[in-house]
Design a protein around this motif. Structure first.
Motif, mmCIF file in Angstrom:
data_model
loop_
_atom_site.group_PDB
_atom_site.id
_atom_site.type_symbol
_atom_site.label_atom_id
_atom_site.label_comp_id
_atom_site.label_asym_id
_atom_site.label_seq_id
_atom_site.Cartn_x
_atom_site.Cartn_y
_atom_site.Cartn_z
ATOM 1 N N LYS A 165 0.835 -1.218 0.000
ATOM 2 C CA LYS A 165 0.000 0.000 0.000
ATOM 3 C C LYS A 165 0.862 1.258 0.000
ATOM 4 O O LYS A 165 0.622 2.212 0.746
ATOM 5 N N MET A 166 1.870 1.271 -0.857
ATOM 6 C CA MET A 166 2.752 2.432 -0.978
ATOM 7 C C MET A 166 2.884 2.775 -2.455
ATOM 8 O O MET A 166 3.222 1.917 -3.275
ATOM 9 N N THR A 167 2.616 4.022 -2.793
ATOM 10 C CA THR A 167 2.763 4.471 -4.169
ATOM 11 C C THR A 167 4.215 4.825 -4.450
ATOM 12 O O THR A 167 5.026 5.038 -3.528
ATOM 13 N N MET A 168 4.548 4.907 -5.739
ATOM 14 C CA MET A 168 5.916 5.239 -6.121
ATOM 15 C C MET A 168 6.287 6.667 -5.737
ATOM 16 O O MET A 168 7.463 6.974 -5.509
ATOM 17 N N SER A 169 5.302 7.550 -5.660
ATOM 18 C CA SER A 169 5.590 8.931 -5.250
ATOM 19 C C SER A 169 5.920 9.018 -3.767
ATOM 20 O O SER A 169 6.627 9.937 -3.335
ATOM 21 N N GLU A 170 5.428 8.078 -2.967
ATOM 22 C CA GLU A 170 5.720 8.074 -1.536
ATOM 23 C C GLU A 170 7.042 7.377 -1.214
ATOM 24 O O GLU A 170 7.616 7.612 -0.141
ATOM 25 N N LEU A 171 7.516 6.558 -2.119
ATOM 26 C CA LEU A 171 8.667 5.713 -1.821
ATOM 27 C C LEU A 171 9.940 6.499 -1.493
ATOM 28 O O LEU A 171 10.671 6.112 -0.567
ATOM 29 N N PRO A 172 10.270 7.597 -2.221
ATOM 30 C CA PRO A 172 11.512 8.313 -1.872
ATOM 31 C C PRO A 172 11.524 8.893 -0.473
ATOM 32 O O PRO A 172 12.598 9.195 0.063
ATOM 33 N N TYR A 173 10.353 9.074 0.131
ATOM 34 C CA TYR A 173 10.275 9.712 1.450
ATOM 35 C C TYR A 173 9.983 8.716 2.562
ATOM 36 O O TYR A 173 9.794 9.116 3.708
ATOM 37 N N ALA A 174 9.931 7.434 2.242
ATOM 38 C CA ALA A 174 9.698 6.399 3.239
ATOM 39 C C ALA A 174 11.028 5.753 3.618
ATOM 40 O O ALA A 174 11.883 5.527 2.762
ATOM 41 N N THR A 175 11.220 5.478 4.893
ATOM 42 C CA THR A 175 12.440 4.820 5.342
ATOM 43 C C THR A 175 12.359 3.329 5.059
ATOM 44 O O THR A 175 11.268 2.763 4.905
ATOM 45 N N TRP A 176 13.524 2.694 5.008
ATOM 46 C CA TRP A 176 13.539 1.254 4.778
ATOM 47 C C TRP A 176 12.909 0.511 5.949
ATOM 48 O O TRP A 176 12.281 -0.536 5.768
ATOM 49 N N GLN A 177 13.056 1.021 7.177
ATOM 50 C CA GLN A 177 12.444 0.366 8.316
ATOM 51 C C GLN A 177 10.924 0.319 8.179
ATOM 52 O O GLN A 177 10.288 -0.646 8.588
ATOM 53 N N GLU A 178 10.351 1.365 7.593
ATOM 54 C CA GLU A 178 8.913 1.352 7.389
ATOM 55 C C GLU A 178 8.519 0.307 6.351
ATOM 56 O O GLU A 178 7.530 -0.422 6.532
ATOM 57 N N VAL A 179 9.277 0.208 5.268
ATOM 58 C CA VAL A 179 8.999 -0.816 4.258
ATOM 59 C C VAL A 179 9.167 -2.199 4.864
ATOM 60 O O VAL A 179 8.339 -3.101 4.657
ATOM 61 N N GLN A 180 10.213 -2.388 5.646
ATOM 62 C CA GLN A 180 10.474 -3.689 6.256
ATOM 63 C C GLN A 180 9.374 -4.064 7.236
ATOM 64 O O GLN A 180 8.947 -5.235 7.297
#
Length: 857
Positions: A165-180
């Protein structure tokens, strides 16, 4: 086969990174509940692509980067061929006149040869044809790989959008810990891995960094031939991208490599009975790869020269001093890397230490060279001033031959000279700078501390922090030197490499074969001199050098606070954190208890960033000679970290956050995050995205500073403990016997304790560590007690195999000593005492498998 003697021993399986009861779990999901990402076969490659897409800031940026790489390759080859065969340089240099009907000036198209002449020149040059064929094959390979990657990353893009549930526009501003954290969460719904009910943070790190952990371990154990002693240059390090590529090709993914797929070591390499045959096979394979590198050397060398020319010429023209700048060497990045540390975490840590490292290296500018540089800069500046004044008066001066070239060269000369002139406001404080560097890079040989002002320390540090010009020169020489290293150096270590992968590989449920060092198990790989005394059963060859296991464990636990380590590891982490907190703040642990499950910043870090008052008021109830020095180290490190940490400027961006920080930022954020189960450093809180990003930055800086303080504390205690052990053992030697090989009375009286401290295996020569590693009777009893407790609490979900052990004492009660080696475990010639290797017996059965944790069925 004498050169095939090895010093590695069989490793027992470490703990299982699975929740209790899930060791042999195979999840069954109904057909209707299966999703597109259910049971991904190659999770290693999948998680690597998820991480790469995050680091490349989304699918569009990744796609453009791949396209420009293909175009760049075409441009370099095509433009080089054009310059070599399609330009008339006599016309360009005005050595030949052009027949014009009018009096117009010579233009660039006049210097270009016609298409027929250009094509004929290319056809007549066999070397150019050969280069074009090789380049074309390589480019087609890259094109096919690009198309395949685009299809794969399109699936990863869909995974981000639909599953995470993450768009490509949000990805540069999200930390890897959040993705993990989201990946761990969706495991329950999509069952990405069917062999485990829940994924852990360590599972993901193991799959992304499986091969890199092996490389870090091999550098730590001095297995790779990257250090050399040259007649004129002395001790030096040579580790380039080409050499690293060949190492990975041989060990991990190339044809005939040691791994049969991305996650499993080949079965024959897990048995010890055919180790000599496998070593011969590996040596032969290394020889053929070295010969292939030698045959392709001219093509690779030409490519390296052209790529360096097109990449750095404009930079040198614009900033001539850039070659005098420094960068972290490839060897330094591997030596300083923690086990289970991602690329962005490593680069962030090294970047924070870059400023202090540059200041430290600038402290050693030669006074004689400074005087020469000042005068050369004066004379060159005078000539340049005259030429500039003449061109201002009459621009026709530029038409005079070599005037423009002289202006350019004089400007470069002045810039280079200024790089050798120190700042007049610079203060010579190498010890303080080296402490700041240690706070960020976390690793440093013992003999550096206290000797920061010596040129020997500076030269050794320059191997980690080298000139950019040296880096470029090494890359240019790499095509020539790499095959020599492969054929004459790496081939000799084939048996040691075979034994390393067999002895230090464990199979983890749901993960596959991983490097045992990456388990960060204090019991298996801890070092007694790094706060692991009494908690480790590792022999001298199982111990990671320079506190790599302990520091890596602390770094991973601080970076991933939601990770639940095994019980013995939890006890080590909580004990260390409580000790640092108590001794830095002067408050008892009963007043401010520490819990490992807390994700908010510790009050220790808040106090350190707020001011030095709480750090300087240190009182200890134990050995004051040790802890006072540790407190001084913490105080110096804290003030240095406050001056260099970007959090100090971030906190001033918002007054409320700054006030909250001084009044008790820890409790405020912990209450705000208490309701969520995710990592506090990954949650975006506040009324706007800006506030969420600022909070994430602050919490990330808290974690970084916390790790820096723990690293300083561990190094200070290690240094004080080493000094105490040295003086104590010196006293024992004087009292017991004048012989340097005599054994202290305490050790003689308790031979069983000695053997418990240094477990031996029948696959190892009998070696006893140096006197600084021999414990007294009190510490030996304590160590034995702790070892028994650790053995009794071992998890029942794994199988434990122990080989027969032998006494550590040689015949006649003499101790066989092993010299302590400096940085990374490497030994210089003439420093280490010669070791006499015993023949390593083969195992009784070739079908006997090494110890494993439960296999995936």
């Amino acid at each position: 086969m004498a050169h095939f003697d090895t010093e590695y021993q069989r490793l027992e399986a470490s703990y299982s990174d699975s929740p209790p009861g899930e060791e042999n779990l195979l999840m069954h999901v109904p057909e209707g509940a299966k999703s597109q990402w259910h049971h991904i076969e190659n999770l290693d490659l999948f998680f690597q692509r998820v991480y790469n897409l995050h680091q490349k800031n989304g699918f569009t940026c990744m796609l453009l980067g791949e396209i420009f790489e293909l175009v760049q390759l075409l441009f370099v080859v095509g433009f080089t061929v054009f310059l070599a065969n399609c330009v008339d340089y006599d016309i360009l240099f005005a050595n030949k006149f052009v027949n014009h009907t009018d009096s117009s000036k010579v233009t660039l198209p006049d210097a270009f040869l016609s298409v027929d002449v250009c094509s004929a020149s290319i056809r007549d040059n066999a070397f150019v044809i050969f280069v074009l064929i090789i380049s074309g094959v390589f480019w087609l390979h890259r094109l096919v790989k690009f198309i395949y990657n685009v299809c794969c990353y399109w699936e990863i893009r869909s995974f981000y959008i639909n599953a995470l549930k993450m768009t490509m526009s949000e990805l540069p501003y999200a930390t890897w810990q959040e993705v993990q954290a989201r990946i761990v969460e969706i495991q329950k719904e999509h069952q990405i891995c069917i062999h485990k009910k829940e994924l852990t943070e360590l599972d993901i790190y193991h799959r992304i960094l499986r091969f890199k952990n092996y490389m870090v371990a091999m550098v730590n154990k001095s297995l790779l031939p990257v250090r050399f002693r040259l007649p004129a240059l002395g001790d030096c390090v040579f580790y380039t991208r080409g050499l690293k590529y060949n190492f990975e090709l041989i060990f991990f993914w190339g044809p005939g490599s040691l791994f049969e797929n991305e996650w499993s070591l080949k079965p024959e390499y897990k048995r010890g009975g055919n180790r000599l045959e496998l070593a011969d096979r590996l040596a032969s394979r290394i020889l053929w790869i070295g010969i292939a590198n030698l045959l392709l050397c001219p093509v690779i060398l030409v490519w390296q020269i052209l790529y360096a020319f097109f990449s750095y010429t404009e930079v040198i023209k614009r900033e001539p001093g850039s070659l005098g700048a420094r960068c972290w060497s490839l060897y330094g990045r591997c030596y300083l890397r923690h086990f289970n540390e991602l690329d962005h975490e490593l680069m962030s840590r090294l970047s924070k230490g870059y400023k202090a490292a540059s200041k430290y290296m600038n402290c050693f500018l030669s006074p004689l060279l400074t005087v020469v540089a000042k005068n050369v800069a004066f004379f060159a500046g005078s000539l340049l001033a005259v030429l500039i004044a003449l061109t201002i008066y009459d621009e026709d001066v530029l038409a005079v031959e070599h005037v423009l070239s002289s202006i350019t060269l004089l400007g470069v000369c002045i810039t280079v000279c200024r790089s050798f002139i120190p700042d007049k406001h610079m203060v010579f404080c190498p010890e303080q700078l080296l402490r700041v560097i240690l706070a960020h890079i976390h690793y440093m040989p013992d003999h550096w501390q206290g000797n920061a002002h010596r040129y020997e320390t500076r030269d050794q540090f320059s191997q980690l922090f080298q000139y950019k010009a040296v880096f470029i020169l090494e890359e240019l020489l790499s095509p020539v030197i790499t095959p020599i290293i492969l054929i004459f150096c790496l081939r000799r270590k084939s048996l040691e490499i075979i034994d390393f992968f067999r002895n230090f590989t464990v199979e983890v449920v749901g993960v596959g074969d991983t490097c045992s060092f990456a388990q960060m198990d204090i019991r298996q790989h801890g070092h007694p001199a790094w706060m692991s005394e009494g908690k480790t059963e590792a022999s001298i060859y199982q111990q990671a050098e320079d506190g790599k296991t302990e520091l890596s464990l602390m770094h991973f636990a601080i970076t991933n606070p939601q990770w639940q380590p095994p019980r013995e590891t939890t006890h080590f982490i909580s004990q260390l954190k409580e000790r640092v907190h108590r001794e830095a703040t002067g408050v008892s642990s009963e007043t401010h208890p520490l819990s490992l499950s807390e994700s908010e910043p510790r009050s220790l870090i808040a106090n350190l960033l707020a001011g030095p008052s709480t750090v300087t008021s240190v009182h200890f109830g134990r050995d004051s000679s040790l802890t006072n020095h540790a407190a001084v180290g913490l105080s110096d490190g804290a003030s240095a970290l406050r001056s260099l940490s970007p959090i100090s400027s971030s906190l001033h961006l918002k007054g409320s956050l700054s006030a909250a920080h001084r009044a008790g930022h820890t409790s405020t954020i912990s209450k705000a995050m208490a309701g969520s189960g995710t990592d506090a450093r990954t949650v975006s809180s506040g009324s706007s995205a800006w506030e969420g990003q600022l909070t994430s930055l602050i919490l990330s800086e808290y974690a970084s500073t916390e790790m820096s303080i723990h690293a300083l504390y561990m190094h200070e205690l290690h240094k004080q403990q080493s000094r105490g052990e040295l003086s104590r053992h010196t006293w024992h030697r004087q009292e017991s016997d004048e012989s340097s090989d005599s054994v202290p009375d305490e050790v003689r009286s308790e031979p069983n304790t000695q053997s418990r401290h240094f477990p031996r295996s029948h696959t190892f020569p009998t070696v006893v560590p140096s006197p600084s590693a021999i414990p007294t009777s009190a510490s030996a009893n304590s160590s034995a007690t702790m070892g028994q407790e650790g053995a009794s609490s071992h998890s029942s979900s794994q199988r434990r195999h122990s080989g027969p052990t032998t006494d550590s004492l040689g015949t006649g009660g003499k101790v066989v000593r092993s010299a302590r080696v400096p940085m990374g475990g490497w030994a210089e010639e003439g420093q280490a005492a010669p070791r006499h290797h015993e023949p390593v017996p083969e195992e009784s059965s070739e079908d006997e498998m090494p110890p494993h944790i439960h296999k995936i069925t």
